[in-house]
Scaffold this motif. Structure first.
Motif, PDB file in Angstrom:
ATOM      1  N   ALA A   1      12.677 -43.506 -22.709  1.00  0.00           N
ATOM      2  CA  ALA A   1      12.079 -42.726 -21.610  1.00  0.00           C
ATOM      3  C   ALA A   1      12.618 -43.217 -20.264  1.00  0.00           C
ATOM      4  O   ALA A   1      12.980 -42.417 -19.387  1.00  0.00           O
ATOM      5  CB  ALA A   1      10.558 -42.846 -21.663  1.00  0.00           C
ATOM      6  N   ALA A   2      12.673 -44.550 -20.092  1.00  0.00           N
ATOM      7  CA  ALA A   2      13.157 -45.117 -18.837  1.00  0.00           C
ATOM      8  C   ALA A   2      14.604 -44.676 -18.581  1.00  0.00           C
ATOM      9  O   ALA A   2      14.974 -44.275 -17.470  1.00  0.00           O
ATOM     10  CB  ALA A   2      13.060 -46.637 -18.890  1.00  0.00           C
TER      11      ALA A   2
ATOM     12  N   GLY B   1      10.603 -38.946 -21.027  1.00  0.00           N
ATOM     13  CA  GLY B   1      11.439 -39.352 -19.890  1.00  0.00           C
ATOM     14  C   GLY B   1      12.025 -38.144 -19.173  1.00  0.00           C
ATOM     15  O   GLY B   1      12.055 -38.071 -17.933  1.00  0.00           O
TER      16      GLY B   1
ATOM     17  N   GLY C   1      10.228 -40.530 -26.718  1.00  0.00           N
ATOM     18  CA  GLY C   1      10.590 -41.200 -25.460  1.00  0.00           C
ATOM     19  C   GLY C   1      11.569 -40.341 -24.664  1.00  0.00           C
ATOM     20  O   GLY C   1      11.461 -40.227 -23.437  1.00  0.00           O
TER      21      GLY C   1
ATOM     22  N   VAL D   1       4.445 -42.915 -17.861  1.00  0.00           N
ATOM     23  CA  VAL D   1       4.699 -42.679 -19.288  1.00  0.00           C
ATOM     24  C   VAL D   1       4.112 -43.866 -20.041  1.00  0.00           C
ATOM     25  O   VAL D   1       4.524 -45.010 -19.817  1.00  0.00           O
ATOM     26  CB  VAL D   1       6.209 -42.567 -19.588  1.00  0.00           C
TER      27      VAL D   1
ATOM     28  N   LEU E   1       9.979 -50.213 -15.255  1.00  0.00           N
ATOM     29  CA  LEU E   1       9.728 -50.382 -16.691  1.00  0.00           C
ATOM     30  C   LEU E   1       8.903 -51.651 -16.886  1.00  0.00           C
ATOM     31  O   LEU E   1       9.374 -52.755 -16.606  1.00  0.00           O
ATOM     32  CB  LEU E   1      11.069 -50.465 -17.442  1.00  0.00           C
TER      33      LEU E   1
ATOM     34  N   GLY F   1       9.643 -46.362 -24.891  1.00  0.00           N
ATOM     35  CA  GLY F   1       9.670 -46.646 -23.458  1.00  0.00           C
ATOM     36  C   GLY F   1      11.079 -46.875 -22.937  1.00  0.00           C
ATOM     37  O   GLY F   1      11.432 -46.429 -21.840  1.00  0.00           O
TER      38      GLY F   1
ATOM     39  N   VAL G   1      12.809 -45.888 -11.634  1.00  0.00           N
ATOM     40  CA  VAL G   1      11.902 -46.195 -12.754  1.00  0.00           C
ATOM     41  C   VAL G   1      11.450 -47.638 -12.665  1.00  0.00           C
ATOM     42  O   VAL G   1      12.246 -48.531 -12.393  1.00  0.00           O
ATOM     43  CB  VAL G   1      12.638 -45.980 -14.105  1.00  0.00           C
TER      44      VAL G   1
ATOM     45  N   VAL H   1       6.981 -46.655 -16.509  1.00  0.00           N
ATOM     46  CA  VAL H   1       7.023 -46.578 -17.965  1.00  0.00           C
ATOM     47  C   VAL H   1       6.345 -47.840 -18.489  1.00  0.00           C
ATOM     48  O   VAL H   1       6.753 -48.957 -18.156  1.00  0.00           O
ATOM     49  CB  VAL H   1       8.467 -46.476 -18.498  1.00  0.00           C
TER      50      VAL H   1
END
Ligand SMILES: Cc1cc2nc3c(=O)[nH]c(=O)nc-3n(C[C@H](O)[C@H](O)[C@H](O)COP(=O)(O)OP(=O)(O)OC[C@H]3O[C@@H](n4cnc5c(N)ncnc54)[C@H](O)[C@@H]3O)c2cc1C
Length: 462
Positions: A19-20, A368, A364, A137, A32, A16, A30, A9
Motif C-alpha cells: 500500500a505504501a 494504496g 494492499g 490505511v 509507514l 502495508g 506516505v 499506513v
C-alpha cells in the motif's frame, strides 16, 4: 498518530508495504508505521518489512490457476512485492516460493530508500478519522498489537473478532535420511523441489495414533472456547491434529496424500506421504507442508520423528498457533476497501478479512491506489468482479456477515460461468482457462479505464 498531509499506513507487513509503495509511486507522501523491531508480534522474528511468518510459498505459479491469476493481476498493477518475490524466488516445482530473508530485505531496502516514504518505527495505538487531510490505511495484520485492536474495536464497533491460525515445523535439511526420503514433485511436475517421506500402512497407523494422543498446548486464558470450537479455525489452515481428529484417513486425503509420488524404492505410490518444501536458497531448511499444529514442542519432536526419513530430524522451528485478528468487513467495508462509516480510513491485508500472503499484497495494492486517488481528489474505484483481486474485494464487502470467515483466492470466489458457455466448456481445465483469461482482461481494462494502466514498470519474467 497525527500526520496531516500524509497518507498513514499502519503496519509494514505484506499489505502495508505494498500500500505504501502504491501511494508513494503516485507521488503522494506516505508515513509507514511499523512497530517492529521495538515491539514484536510473537510470530515475526526480524525488524524487516514484509516478513513471511510461516510458509515461504506464494502458492501456485502454474498457468490457468487462480493463484497465478492473482499474481498476474499484481504484475499488471505494478506491484513492488510481486516483483521482488520473483527476484528472490527459490525452486518450488509449480509454486512460487521465496527466500524469505532476501525477499523482506529487498522490500525493506526499496521502501526505506523511497523519497516519498517516511519510515516510522513505532506502535500506532489510536486512529484519527476526523482530519480532512488525513487518510489512513490499516494493515496491521492478524497479529495487530492489542492497543491497536482496541482502537479498531472502538472505530468499528466490532470487538473480539479473532480466532487461531497455525504454522508448520521447519526441519534442518542435513538431518533428513535420504535412504528413505526422496526428492520429487507430485506427478513429476517441477523436478526435484520437494522432499518426500513415504509411509507404509503400519507406519501411518503408528504416526496417527501418536498424533491423536499428543498433548496439545493449553490455550491462553479466556480463549478456550475458540480453540476447542473447530469451526473457528480457518478451514484452509487446520492444524494436523484437528484434521486427524476428523477421521483416521483424513490426513491421507489431505497433507499426507501419496498420489503422484511413487516411491523410487518400490515404484509404487506409498500408503501415505509427507512432503517437505525448500525454505531458502541454501537448501538447508525444509518446511513440512501442511503440518501446522498446536502440540507441545517435546511431543512434536517425538511424533514427527515417527515419520520415515525424519527419525533423526532436527527442527529449526516447531509448529505453533497464533491469534488471527480480522474485522467483519461485510458490515464495515466498501469494495474500494474504504470504511463505509469513515471513507478516509481503509483496511488491507489479513485484518480486512482475506487470507494469504499474495491476497495481502493484492488488497494492499488496491488500498494504496485508492488512498492515493482520495488524496488527489479522484473517485475511488473497485476492481472488477471477474478479476481475482475484484473477487476478493467483492467478497469482503458482500459476504454474509454472520459467521464471516477470511477467504483466499480460489476459482470458487470468481463469478460462475454462464450456463450456456459452461455446457460448451466441458473440461474443467477449459473452464479455468476461460475464467483466468476473462479475469485478467477485465483487470487490465479496469486499470486503463480509471487511468491507472500502463503502470507495470518491470518485465514479465515467466
Ligand atoms: C501464524 C500465521 C501463519 C501464517 N501462515 C501463512 C502461510 O503459510 N501462508 C499464507 O499465505 N498466509 C499465512 N498466514 C496468513 C497471512 O497471509 C499472513 O499473516 C500475512 O503476513 C498477512 O499480511 P498482512 O500484511 O495482513 O499482515 P503482516 O504481514 O502480519 O503485517 C502486519 C504488520 O503490522 C505491524 N503492526 C501490528 N500492529 C501494529 C501497530 N499497532 N503499529 C504499527 N505496526 C503494527 C506488524 O508488526 C506487522 O509487521 C499466516 C498468518 C499467521 C498469523
Amino acid at each position: 498518530m497525527n500526520s496531516n498531509g500524509f497518507i498513514n499506513v499502519v503496519g509494514g507487513g505484506l499489505a502495508g508495504s505494498e500500500a505504501a509503495w502504491q501511494a508513494a509511486r503516485r507521488g503522494l507522501r506516505v508515513r509507514l508505521f511499523e512497530m517492529r523491531p521495538n515491539r514484536t508480534t510473537g510470530a515475526h522474528r526480524t525488524g524487516n518489512l514484509a516478513e513471511l511468518v510461516c510458509s515461504n510459498s506464494l502458492k501456485s505459479d502454474e498457468a490457468n490457476t487462480a493463484p497465478r491469476l492473482l499474481k498476474d493481476e499484481l504484475r499488471a498493477g505494478g506491484s513492488l512485492l510481486a516483483r521482488l518475490a520473483r527476484e528472490s524466488a527459490v525452486p518450488a516445482g509449480g509454486a512460487l516460493a521465496v527466500d524469505r530473508e532476501r525477499f523482506s530485505a529487498l522490500v525493506t531496502g526499496a521502501l526505506s530508500n523511497h523519497p516519498n516514504i517516511e519510515m516510522r518505527r513505532e506502535e500506532v495505538v489510536a486512529i484519527n478519522t476526523g482530519g480532512s487531510d488525513e487518510i489512513t490505511v490499516i494493515a496491521a495484520g492478524p497479529l495487530a498489537s492489542p492497543a491497536l485492536v482496541e482502537a479498531i474495536g472502538g472505530l468499528t464497533g466490532e470487538r473480539d473478532l479473532y480466532f487461531f491460525d497455525a504454522i508448520s515445523p521447519i526441519v534442518d535439511g542435513e538431518t533428513i535420511n535420504y535412504d528413505i526420503a526422496f526428492k520429487a514433485a507430485r506427478y513429476g511436475k517441477g523436478g526435484d523441489d520437494y522432499v518426500n517421506c513415504p509411509m507404509s500402512k503400519d507406519e501411518y497407523d503408528r504416526f496417527y495414533d501418536a498424533l491423536v494422543a499428543a498433548e496439545k498446548v493449553k490455550p491462553h486464558e479466556g480463549m478456550t472456547d475458540v480453540v476447542e470450537d473447530g469451526e473457528k479455525f480457518f478451514e484452509g489452515c487446520l492444524p494436523i491434529e484437528e484434521i486427524a481428529r476428523r477421521g483416521r484417513d483424513t490426513l491421507r486425503f489431505g497433507p499426507m496424500k501419496p498420489v503422484g509420488l511413487p516411491d523410487p524404492r518400490t515404484g509404487r505410490e506409498p500408503y501415505a506421504c509427507v512432503q517437505l518444501r525448500l525454505e531458502n536458497l541454501m537448501a538447508d531448511a525444509y518446511n513440512i507442508v501442511g503440518f501446522q499444529c498446536h502440540i507441545k514442542y517435546g511431543e512434536q519432536k517425538r511424533i514427527l520423528r515417527l515419520i520415515p526419513g525424519l527419525e533423526n530430524a532436527e527442527f529449526i522451528r516447531f509448529g505453533q498457533m497464533h491469534r488471527n485478528t480480522y474485522i467483519c468487513s461485510p458490515k464495515l467495508l466498501r469494495e474500494t476497501l474504504q470504511m463505509r462509516a469513515h471513507p478516509r480510513v481503509l483496511f488491507a491485508g489479513q485484518i480486512s478479512g482475506i487470507e494469504g500472503y499474495t491476497e495481502a499484497m493484492a488488497t494492499g495494492m488496491i488500498a494504496g491506489m485508492n488512498a492515493a486517488r482520495l488524496a488527489r481528489g479522484l473517485a475511488t474505484s473497485a476492481p472488477p468482479r471477474e478479476s481475482a483481486i475484484g473477487s476478493l474485494t467483492f467478497y469482503l464487502a458482500n459476504a454474509g456477515a454472520k459467521n464471516f470467515q477470511p477467504a483466499n483466492t480460489t476459482f470458487a470466489l470468481l463469478p460462475e460461468i454462464e450456463p450456456e458457455l459452461r455446457r460448451r466448456l466441458k473440461r474443467k481445465a477449459d473452464r479455468h482457462r476461460f475464467q483466468v483469461e476473462r479475469g485478467l482482461k477485465a483487470f487490465n481494462d479496469w486499470l486503463a479505464q480509471i487511468g491507472e494502466g500502463g503502470q507495470a514498470t518491470w518485465a514479465q519474467t515467466v
